[in-house]
Motif scaffolding. Structure first.
Motif, PDB file in Angstrom:
ATOM      1  N   SER A 267       0.805  -1.220   0.000  1.00  0.00           N
ATOM      2  CA  SER A 267       0.000   0.000   0.000  1.00  0.00           C
ATOM      3  C   SER A 267       0.842   1.275   0.000  1.00  0.00           C
ATOM      4  N   LYS A 268       2.097   1.209   0.491  1.00  0.00           N
ATOM      5  CA  LYS A 268       2.867   2.442   0.630  1.00  0.00           C
ATOM      6  C   LYS A 268       4.081   2.553  -0.305  1.00  0.00           C
ATOM      7  N   CYS A 269       4.489   1.473  -0.907  1.00  0.00           N
ATOM      8  CA  CYS A 269       5.715   1.527  -1.729  1.00  0.00           C
ATOM      9  C   CYS A 269       5.489   1.069  -3.170  1.00  0.00           C
ATOM     10  N   SER A 270       4.603   0.099  -3.359  1.00  0.00           N
ATOM     11  CA  SER A 270       4.578  -0.603  -4.652  1.00  0.00           C
ATOM     12  C   SER A 270       4.017   0.233  -5.806  1.00  0.00           C
ATOM     13  N   MET A 271       3.366   1.353  -5.485  1.00  0.00           N
ATOM     14  CA  MET A 271       2.907   2.198  -6.618  1.00  0.00           C
ATOM     15  C   MET A 271       4.102   2.727  -7.402  1.00  0.00           C
ATOM     16  N   CYS A 272       5.256   2.823  -6.732  1.00  0.00           N
ATOM     17  CA  CYS A 272       6.482   3.214  -7.446  1.00  0.00           C
ATOM     18  C   CYS A 272       7.371   1.993  -7.668  1.00  0.00           C
ATOM     19  N   HIS A 273       7.570   1.221  -6.593  1.00  0.00           N
ATOM     20  CA  HIS A 273       8.528   0.111  -6.660  1.00  0.00           C
ATOM     21  C   HIS A 273       7.876  -1.141  -7.211  1.00  0.00           C
ATOM     22  N   ALA A 274       7.484  -1.082  -8.479  1.00  0.00           N
ATOM     23  CA  ALA A 274       6.885  -2.251  -9.125  1.00  0.00           C
ATOM     24  C   ALA A 274       7.450  -2.369 -10.516  1.00  0.00           C
TER      25      ALA A 274
ATOM     26  N   SER B 264      10.682   0.495 -11.843  1.00  0.00           N
ATOM     27  CA  SER B 264      10.855   0.713 -10.407  1.00  0.00           C
ATOM     28  C   SER B 264      12.147   1.485 -10.150  1.00  0.00           C
ATOM     29  N   PRO B 265      12.087   2.518  -9.290  1.00  0.00           N
ATOM     30  CA  PRO B 265      13.279   3.338  -9.025  1.00  0.00           C
ATOM     31  C   PRO B 265      14.425   2.474  -8.501  1.00  0.00           C
ATOM     32  N   LYS B 266      15.600   2.686  -9.034  1.00  0.00           N
ATOM     33  CA  LYS B 266      16.804   1.943  -8.644  1.00  0.00           C
ATOM     34  C   LYS B 266      16.604   0.437  -8.774  1.00  0.00           C
ATOM     35  N   LEU B 267      15.637   0.045  -9.590  1.00  0.00           N
ATOM     36  CA  LEU B 267      15.309  -1.372  -9.784  1.00  0.00           C
ATOM     37  C   LEU B 267      14.974  -2.085  -8.475  1.00  0.00           C
TER      38      LEU B 267
ATOM     39  N   GLU C  24      17.623  -4.695   3.568  1.00  0.00           N
ATOM     40  CA  GLU C  24      18.630  -3.708   4.000  1.00  0.00           C
ATOM     41  C   GLU C  24      18.259  -2.302   3.513  1.00  0.00           C
ATOM     42  N   GLY C  25      17.890  -2.236   2.243  1.00  0.00           N
ATOM     43  CA  GLY C  25      17.523  -0.947   1.664  1.00  0.00           C
ATOM     44  C   GLY C  25      16.283  -0.376   2.342  1.00  0.00           C
ATOM     45  N   VAL C  26      15.296  -1.247   2.574  1.00  0.00           N
ATOM     46  CA  VAL C  26      14.066  -0.797   3.227  1.00  0.00           C
ATOM     47  C   VAL C  26      14.413  -0.240   4.608  1.00  0.00           C
TER      48      VAL C  26
ATOM     49  N   SER D 264      17.322   1.015   5.699  1.00  0.00           N
ATOM     50  CA  SER D 264      18.039   2.296   5.709  1.00  0.00           C
ATOM     51  C   SER D 264      17.185   3.434   5.151  1.00  0.00           C
ATOM     52  N   GLN D 265      16.262   3.115   4.230  1.00  0.00           N
ATOM     53  CA  GLN D 265      15.497   4.184   3.581  1.00  0.00           C
ATOM     54  C   GLN D 265      14.220   4.548   4.335  1.00  0.00           C
ATOM     55  N   ALA D 266      13.610   3.566   5.023  1.00  0.00           N
ATOM     56  CA  ALA D 266      12.281   3.817   5.575  1.00  0.00           C
ATOM     57  C   ALA D 266      12.166   3.565   7.070  1.00  0.00           C
TER      58      ALA D 266
ATOM     59  N   ALA E  16      13.952   8.800   4.324  1.00  0.00           N
ATOM     60  CA  ALA E  16      14.207   8.997   2.889  1.00  0.00           C
ATOM     61  C   ALA E  16      13.050   8.476   2.039  1.00  0.00           C
ATOM     62  N   MET E  17      12.460   7.369   2.437  1.00  0.00           N
ATOM     63  CA  MET E  17      11.352   6.782   1.692  1.00  0.00           C
ATOM     64  C   MET E  17      10.126   6.676   2.582  1.00  0.00           C
ATOM     65  N   PRO E  18       8.957   6.779   2.045  1.00  0.00           N
ATOM     66  CA  PRO E  18       8.642   7.235   0.681  1.00  0.00           C
ATOM     67  C   PRO E  18       9.069   8.691   0.514  1.00  0.00           C
ATOM     68  N   PRO E  19       9.409   9.102  -0.720  1.00  0.00           N
ATOM     69  CA  PRO E  19       9.888  10.472  -0.916  1.00  0.00           C
ATOM     70  C   PRO E  19       8.865  11.482  -0.404  1.00  0.00           C
ATOM     71  N   GLY E  20       9.327  12.379   0.455  1.00  0.00           N
ATOM     72  CA  GLY E  20       8.405  13.376   1.015  1.00  0.00           C
ATOM     73  C   GLY E  20       7.226  12.733   1.742  1.00  0.00           C
TER      74      GLY E  20
HETATM   75  C1  HEC Z   1       6.517   8.101  -5.041  1.00  0.00           C
HETATM   76  C2  HEC Z   1       7.307   7.048  -5.433  1.00  0.00           C
HETATM   77  C3  HEC Z   1       8.004   6.214  -4.367  1.00  0.00           C
HETATM   78  C4  HEC Z   1       7.436   5.597  -3.285  1.00  0.00           C
HETATM   79  C5  HEC Z   1       5.969   5.590  -2.857  1.00  0.00           C
HETATM   80  C6  HEC Z   1       8.508   4.896  -2.620  1.00  0.00           C
HETATM   81  N1  HEC Z   1       9.678   5.103  -3.279  1.00  0.00           N
HETATM   82 FE1  HEC Z   1      11.478   4.268  -2.830  1.00  0.00          FE
HETATM   83  N2  HEC Z   1      12.324   5.255  -4.373  1.00  0.00           N
HETATM   84  C7  HEC Z   1      11.694   6.166  -5.182  1.00  0.00           C
HETATM   85  C8  HEC Z   1      12.672   6.830  -5.994  1.00  0.00           C
HETATM   86  C9  HEC Z   1      12.386   7.897  -7.021  1.00  0.00           C
HETATM   87  C10 HEC Z   1      13.927   6.274  -5.650  1.00  0.00           C
HETATM   88  C11 HEC Z   1      15.296   6.643  -6.216  1.00  0.00           C
HETATM   89  C12 HEC Z   1      15.912   7.658  -5.301  1.00  0.00           C
HETATM   90  C13 HEC Z   1      17.267   8.084  -5.789  1.00  0.00           C
HETATM   91  O1  HEC Z   1      17.442   8.280  -6.980  1.00  0.00           O
HETATM   92  O2  HEC Z   1      18.121   8.251  -4.934  1.00  0.00           O
HETATM   93  C14 HEC Z   1      13.672   5.282  -4.650  1.00  0.00           C
HETATM   94  C15 HEC Z   1      14.663   4.498  -4.084  1.00  0.00           C
HETATM   95  C16 HEC Z   1      14.431   3.546  -3.107  1.00  0.00           C
HETATM   96  C17 HEC Z   1      15.414   2.618  -2.599  1.00  0.00           C
HETATM   97  C18 HEC Z   1      16.837   2.489  -3.108  1.00  0.00           C
HETATM   98  C19 HEC Z   1      17.708   3.537  -2.517  1.00  0.00           C
HETATM   99  C20 HEC Z   1      19.120   3.466  -3.061  1.00  0.00           C
HETATM  100  O3  HEC Z   1      19.669   4.531  -3.324  1.00  0.00           O
HETATM  101  O4  HEC Z   1      19.647   2.378  -3.209  1.00  0.00           O
HETATM  102  C21 HEC Z   1      14.804   1.875  -1.624  1.00  0.00           C
HETATM  103  C22 HEC Z   1      15.413   0.753  -0.810  1.00  0.00           C
HETATM  104  C23 HEC Z   1      13.448   2.343  -1.498  1.00  0.00           C
HETATM  105  N3  HEC Z   1      13.244   3.349  -2.419  1.00  0.00           N
HETATM  106  C24 HEC Z   1      12.529   1.854  -0.599  1.00  0.00           C
HETATM  107  C25 HEC Z   1      11.214   2.310  -0.509  1.00  0.00           C
HETATM  108  C26 HEC Z   1      10.264   1.849   0.478  1.00  0.00           C
HETATM  109  C27 HEC Z   1      10.554   0.827   1.570  1.00  0.00           C
HETATM  110  C28 HEC Z   1       9.109   2.480   0.217  1.00  0.00           C
HETATM  111  C29 HEC Z   1       7.791   2.331   0.964  1.00  0.00           C
HETATM  112  C30 HEC Z   1       7.832   2.478   2.361  1.00  0.00           C
HETATM  113  C31 HEC Z   1       9.317   3.352  -0.907  1.00  0.00           C
HETATM  114  N4  HEC Z   1      10.618   3.231  -1.317  1.00  0.00           N
HETATM  115  C32 HEC Z   1       8.321   4.138  -1.476  1.00  0.00           C
HETATM  116  C33 HEC Z   1      10.348   6.397  -5.236  1.00  0.00           C
HETATM  117  C34 HEC Z   1       9.414   5.914  -4.343  1.00  0.00           C
END
Ligand code: HEC
Length: 415
Positions: free
Chosen positions: A342-349, A360-363, A377-379, A381-383, A388-392
């Motif tokens: 519900s919170k990540c997969s709209m982008c990370h798919a 998906s961003p950064k694959l 690990e990424g989840v 450090s990012q969330a 850092a995640m979700p952005p904003g």
């Molecule tokens: C609105 C779209 C969006 C959503 C929602 C989102 N992400 Fe991301 N995510 C991105 C983008 C864009 C990047 C690439 C950021 C960059 O270029 O540094 C990214 C990068 C990442 C990375 C890789 C970071 C790296 O530099 O290796 C991880 C892990 C990650 N997201 C986890 C999550 C998790 C966990 C969630 C949900 C809780 C989430 N993201 C939700 C857009 C999103």
């Protein structure tokens, strides 16, 4: 909105991130100072003119304007009339770059060798073994390179460069068989970077010291020092861009983590050398060889193509994370899956729903528990440990949900 602290976001983790980041900061700054001064001196050297007004034993002169003042720089190849009491040496930039780079290698790669260097499907080794293989490669790379250069110091430089490129392509291939993609990339970067610094430490500076000593004794310095230093400086000049490319590539998996990434390294070495060649000729005041951008562009296109054909074959099935998944409490697993769906997969798919997002961003795919375990690990450090995640926080990930992901992370780490 007050941000509640994430429970158990350990101080040690935050401290470690700080240390790693500070070392990275130092590494980048030292690298800028080193590469900056070396680019400066190459351009300066190429712009020297032999005017009548300069002292008769001088080699050339350049006038420059910078920061509100004029500089008149005169270059001597042989002893000037009097050697000044104070000489500025350019060496600490290179040494500081290597020392901070090696520290970073330890902090990021050696400490987490299991994550960033080892790929058990390729080669099942312990952390200590991986570190040893890496260190041996770094030393061997220099010893071999130095030996080849010494044997061929007065010979054809182009043949030598091609030979060294082939040797390094072999090393890249070899390390791709032994290490993970990311580990192999940084290994080659470290080997090349070490060669550049060792060129300064072991060849160029000692040679210059000997020349200065001879000059002080009013003796004619042995010309071999000049020739060797020139050869090594030339190599450093052409290696600069490829090494920087490798060093900053580790956030771009499509570049370092495909089947042919080892060939891409060699192609980028050629591209980097061609770009340097363009600027070397341009700075020497000759007509810039614009045609060089054609092969540069073509080789980059080939690299893009290699990234594409070298990507994982998604039609083949794998079961790797199933074992781990079976050991995690069901409710925690379901709760975590629901969060990422519900919170990540709209982008990370594979086919993101987010507007204008093509992949998906950064694959990083986060569509099911399998994806989640793979990217834990990424989840984390990012969330969990950061916002850092979700952005904003666009999808409004609650702190309680971050806590759930934290619980999952801790369990996975214990397995
Ligand atoms: C609105 C779209 C969006 C959503 C929602 C989102 N992400 Fe991301 N995510 C991105 C983008 C864009 C990047 C690439 C950021 C960059 O270029 O540094 C990214 C990068 C990442 C990375 C890789 C970071 C790296 O530099 O290796 C991880 C892990 C990650 N997201 C986890 C999550 C998790 C966990 C969630 C949900 C809780 C989430 N993201 C939700 C857009 C999103």
């Amino acid at each position: 909105m007050a941000i509640a602290p994430i429970e158990e976001a350990k101080l040690s983790y935050i401290l470690f991130e700080w240390v790693e980041f500070l070392v990275r900061w130092l590494h980048v700054v030292a690298g800028i100072a080193w590469i900056g001064s070396s680019f400066y001196f190459i351009a300066l050297d190429l712009s020297l003119l032999n005017r009548k007004s300069i002292p008769k034993e001088a080699h050339g002169e350049a006038w420059q304007v910078h920061g509100g003042g004029f500089y008149q720089i005169v270059k001597y190849l042989v002893a000037p009339e009097k050697l000044p009491s104070q000489l500025t040496w350019f060496k600490w930039e290179a040494y500081a770059t290597w020392i901070s780079g090696f520290l970073l290698l330890i902090l990021v790669y050696y400490i987490s060798a299991d994550l960033y260097m080892i790929e058990i499907e390729k080669f099942d080794i312990s952390n200590l073994e991986a570190i040893s293989i890496s260190l041996i490669g770094i030393i061997l790379g220099w010893v071999l390179y130095n030996y080849i250069c010494k044997k061929t110091v007065n010979k054809n430089n182009i043949m030598l460069s091609i030979f060294i490129l082939l040797v390094f392509t072999f090393f890249s291939w070899l390390y791709f068989q032994v290490f993970s993609h990311r580990g192999a990339y940084m290994q080659i970067g470290s080997m090349l970077g070490t060669i550049m610094v060792a060129n300064v430490l072991m060849i160029i500076i000692p040679g210059q010291k000997k020349v200065v000593q001879s000059l002080l004794k009013n003796k004619k310095p042995d010309s071999i020092h000049g020739i060797t230093a020139k050869q090594r400086s030339l190599h450093n000049n052409y290696l600069t861009l490829p090494v920087i490319f490798i060093m900053i590539s580790n956030h771009y998996p499509t570049i370092y983590a495909t089947d042919y990434s080892w060939i891409i390294i060699s192609l980028i070495i050629i591209v980097g050398a061609l770009i340097r060649q363009f600027f070397n000729i341009k700075h020497s005041g000759k007509k810039p060889p614009y045609f060089l951008w054609v092969p540069v562009f073509m080789i980059i296109l080939v690299s893009v193509y290699l990234s594409d054909i070298g990507k994982p074959n998604l039609t083949s099935k794998d079961e790797s994370s199933n074992l781990i998944i079976m050991k995690i409490p069901k409710d925690l697993l379901l709760a975590s899956e629901e969060i990422i769906v519900s919170k990540c997969s709209m982008c990370h798919a594979k086919e993101p729903l987010w507007e204008n997002m093509q992949h998906s961003p950064k694959l990083v795919n986060l569509e099911n528990v399998n994806d989640l375990i793979k990217n834990i690990e990424g989840v984390y450090s990012q969330a969990v440990i950061s916002y850092a995640m979700p952005p904003g926080n666009v999808t409004v990930l609650e702190n309680s949900e971050r806590k759930t992901l934290n619980d999952l992370y801790k369990i996975v780490k214990k397995l």
